[in-house]
Design an enzyme around this catalytic site. Structure first.
Site, PDB file in Angstrom:
ATOM      1  N   HIS A 218      54.960  -3.349 147.372  1.00 34.86           N
ATOM      2  CA  HIS A 218      55.575  -3.836 148.623  1.00 34.86           C
ATOM      3  C   HIS A 218      54.522  -4.408 149.571  1.00 34.86           C
ATOM      4  O   HIS A 218      54.796  -5.337 150.328  1.00 34.86           O
ATOM      5  CB  HIS A 218      56.346  -2.722 149.342  1.00 34.86           C
ATOM      6  CG  HIS A 218      57.747  -2.506 148.867  1.00 34.86           C
ATOM      7  ND1 HIS A 218      58.698  -3.494 148.847  1.00 34.86           N
ATOM      8  CD2 HIS A 218      58.367  -1.399 148.404  1.00 34.86           C
ATOM      9  CE1 HIS A 218      59.848  -3.013 148.392  1.00 34.86           C
ATOM     10  NE2 HIS A 218      59.670  -1.743 148.104  1.00 34.86           N
TER      11      HIS A 218
ATOM     12  N   CYS B 208      65.637   0.165 145.158  1.00 33.55           N
ATOM     13  CA  CYS B 208      64.802  -0.069 146.339  1.00 33.55           C
ATOM     14  C   CYS B 208      65.685   0.012 147.569  1.00 33.55           C
ATOM     15  O   CYS B 208      66.795  -0.513 147.593  1.00 33.55           O
ATOM     16  CB  CYS B 208      64.144  -1.447 146.229  1.00 33.55           C
ATOM     17  SG  CYS B 208      63.004  -1.811 147.568  1.00 33.55           S
TER      18      CYS B 208
ATOM     19  N   HIS C 162      55.144   1.203 142.939  1.00 33.65           N
ATOM     20  CA  HIS C 162      56.291   0.578 143.595  1.00 33.65           C
ATOM     21  C   HIS C 162      55.968   0.314 145.072  1.00 33.65           C
ATOM     22  O   HIS C 162      56.266  -0.751 145.613  1.00 33.65           O
ATOM     23  CB  HIS C 162      57.543   1.466 143.464  1.00 33.65           C
ATOM     24  CG  HIS C 162      58.763   0.914 144.127  1.00 33.65           C
ATOM     25  ND1 HIS C 162      59.878   0.498 143.435  1.00 33.65           N
ATOM     26  CD2 HIS C 162      59.057   0.715 145.449  1.00 33.65           C
ATOM     27  CE1 HIS C 162      60.789   0.053 144.294  1.00 33.65           C
ATOM     28  NE2 HIS C 162      60.314   0.176 145.521  1.00 33.65           N
ATOM     29  N   GLU C 163      55.343   1.331 145.720  1.00 34.82           N
ATOM     30  CA  GLU C 163      55.030   1.197 147.155  1.00 34.82           C
ATOM     31  C   GLU C 163      53.913   0.191 147.402  1.00 34.82           C
ATOM     32  O   GLU C 163      54.011  -0.637 148.306  1.00 34.82           O
ATOM     33  CB  GLU C 163      54.666   2.558 147.752  1.00 34.82           C
ATOM     34  CG  GLU C 163      55.724   3.635 147.564  1.00 34.82           C
ATOM     35  CD  GLU C 163      57.132   3.136 147.829  1.00 34.82           C
ATOM     36  OE1 GLU C 163      58.049   3.601 147.132  1.00 34.82           O
ATOM     37  OE2 GLU C 163      57.328   2.252 148.680  1.00 34.82           O
TER      38      GLU C 163
HETATM   39  C1  NB4 Z   1      63.017   7.462 141.494  1.00 36.36           C
HETATM   40  C2  NB4 Z   1      63.830   7.857 142.684  1.00 36.36           C
HETATM   41  N1  NB4 Z   1      64.163   6.880 143.585  1.00 36.36           N
HETATM   42  C3  NB4 Z   1      64.892   7.252 144.661  1.00 36.36           C
HETATM   43  N2  NB4 Z   1      65.272   6.308 145.602  1.00 36.36           N
HETATM   44  N3  NB4 Z   1      64.578   5.110 145.659  1.00 36.36           N
HETATM   45  C4  NB4 Z   1      63.297   5.145 146.171  1.00 36.36           C
HETATM   46  O1  NB4 Z   1      62.776   6.132 146.594  1.00 36.36           O
HETATM   47  C5  NB4 Z   1      62.575   3.816 146.225  1.00 36.36           C
HETATM   48  C6  NB4 Z   1      61.213   3.932 145.593  1.00 36.36           C
HETATM   49  C7  NB4 Z   1      61.236   4.495 144.182  1.00 36.36           C
HETATM   50  C8  NB4 Z   1      62.013   3.629 143.163  1.00 36.36           C
HETATM   51  C9  NB4 Z   1      61.334   3.901 141.831  1.00 36.36           C
HETATM   52  C10 NB4 Z   1      59.998   4.473 142.123  1.00 36.36           C
HETATM   53  C11 NB4 Z   1      59.838   4.593 143.599  1.00 36.36           C
HETATM   54  C12 NB4 Z   1      62.463   3.482 147.705  1.00 36.36           C
HETATM   55  N4  NB4 Z   1      61.733   2.228 147.873  1.00 36.36           N
HETATM   56  O2  NB4 Z   1      62.438   1.113 148.091  1.00 36.36           O
HETATM   57  C13 NB4 Z   1      60.480   2.327 148.557  1.00 36.36           C
HETATM   58  O3  NB4 Z   1      59.786   1.131 148.441  1.00 36.36           O
HETATM   59  C14 NB4 Z   1      65.285   8.568 144.849  1.00 36.36           C
HETATM   60  F1  NB4 Z   1      65.977   8.907 145.920  1.00 36.36           F
HETATM   61  C15 NB4 Z   1      64.909   9.516 143.892  1.00 36.36           C
HETATM   62  N5  NB4 Z   1      65.227  10.852 144.020  1.00 36.36           N
HETATM   63  C16 NB4 Z   1      64.731  11.829 143.047  1.00 36.36           C
HETATM   64  C17 NB4 Z   1      64.290  13.090 143.769  1.00 36.36           C
HETATM   65  N6  NB4 Z   1      65.397  13.631 144.593  1.00 36.36           N
HETATM   66  C18 NB4 Z   1      64.970  14.862 145.246  1.00 36.36           C
HETATM   67  C19 NB4 Z   1      66.103  15.401 146.096  1.00 36.36           C
HETATM   68  O4  NB4 Z   1      66.503  14.405 147.058  1.00 36.36           O
HETATM   69  C20 NB4 Z   1      66.963  13.184 146.439  1.00 36.36           C
HETATM   70  C21 NB4 Z   1      65.823  12.602 145.589  1.00 36.36           C
HETATM   71  C22 NB4 Z   1      66.302  11.352 144.860  1.00 36.36           C
HETATM   72  N7  NB4 Z   1      64.184   9.147 142.818  1.00 36.36           N
HETATM   73 NI    NI Z   2      61.131  -0.359 147.421  1.00 32.27          NI
END
Ligand code: NB4
Ligand code: NI
Length: 183
Positions: A157, A110, A153-154
């Site tokens: 929040h 997160c 997840h969102e």
């Molecule tokens: C799974 C994932 N979680 C990343 N981060 N965490 C987040 O997004 C949190 C939200 C996610 C955590 C689990 C489900 C939702 C943010 N949260 O706190 C919002 O509430 C990533 F960054 C990521 N990816 C995969 C795809 N990739 C494409 C190219 O660019 C990089 C990107 C990285 N996959």
């Molecule tokens: Ni989050």
């Protein structure tokens, strides 16, 4: 633009509040903010921008994470079936869900949590979500697997729930019998 300086971290009370419904139609300011949240995700997935502005990559973002206790989320990702999701939603609501559960084998992180919290996060494998998009249209989404996980997840929040609230305290890598990994 939104940067990591705008992201509140765990311990800030706004992350444990139930966010307020956005009265519709959304104001110009609310639409601008939601657009900025979506732009953060796009920027964070662009190597040059992420490097230049020190952005942690994200596929989802909820308004409480920028200190705004309103029911607004943005998502930007491609799921394992190559289906692309890039949208802002006002007042997203889970209308129905499967009994079956799923989880990411990598666990979850997160942007508001500056530490690794190991463990599986069990979530509904399939959900139906209703909300209002940035054009003011009502959308109804039937989501499964990875997409269902991101939206849950969102939406968590917006209800003051953090991903680690779902991790089994006795056995973080316990898999409920009705759960299959999304990846
Ligand atoms: C799974 C994932 N979680 C990343 N981060 N965490 C987040 O997004 C949190 C939200 C996610 C955590 C689990 C489900 C939702 C943010 N949260 O706190 C919002 O509430 C990533 F960054 C990521 N990816 C995969 C795809 N990739 C494409 C190219 O660019 C990089 C990107 C990285 N996959
Ligand atoms: Ni989050």
């Amino acid at each position: 633009m939104i940067t990591m300086d705008d992201i509140v971290r765990e311990g800030h009370p706004v992350l444990r509040q139930v966010a307020d419904e956005v009265s519709l139609p959304p104001s110009e300011e609310e639409k601008h903010t939601l657009t900025e949240m979506l732009q953060y995700l796009i920027n964070s997935q662009d190597e040059e921008m992420a490097e230049k502005y020190n952005l942690r990559p994200g596929v989802g973002l909820a308004a409480p994470q920028i200190g705004l206790s309103k029911r607004m989320i943005a998502v930007h990702f491609t799921d394992f079936d190559e289906q692309e999701y890039s949208m802002g939603l006002f007042n997203p609501k889970i209308m129905s869900h499967s009994v079956e559960k799923t989880y990411l084998s990598t666990g979850e992180g997160c942007l508001s949590v500056d530490r690794d919290v190991p463990g599986y996060v069990p979530r509904y494998a399939r959900i139906t979500v209703k909300g209002t998009d940035l054009n003011g249209n009502e959308v109804k989404l039937r989501l499964k697997g990875y997409a269902a996980i991101v939206f849950q997840h969102e939406i968590d929040h917006l209800n003051g729930i953090m991903f680690y609230d779902h991790i089994n305290k006795e056995d973080p890598f316990n898999v409920p019998e009705n759960a299959k990994p999304a990846d």
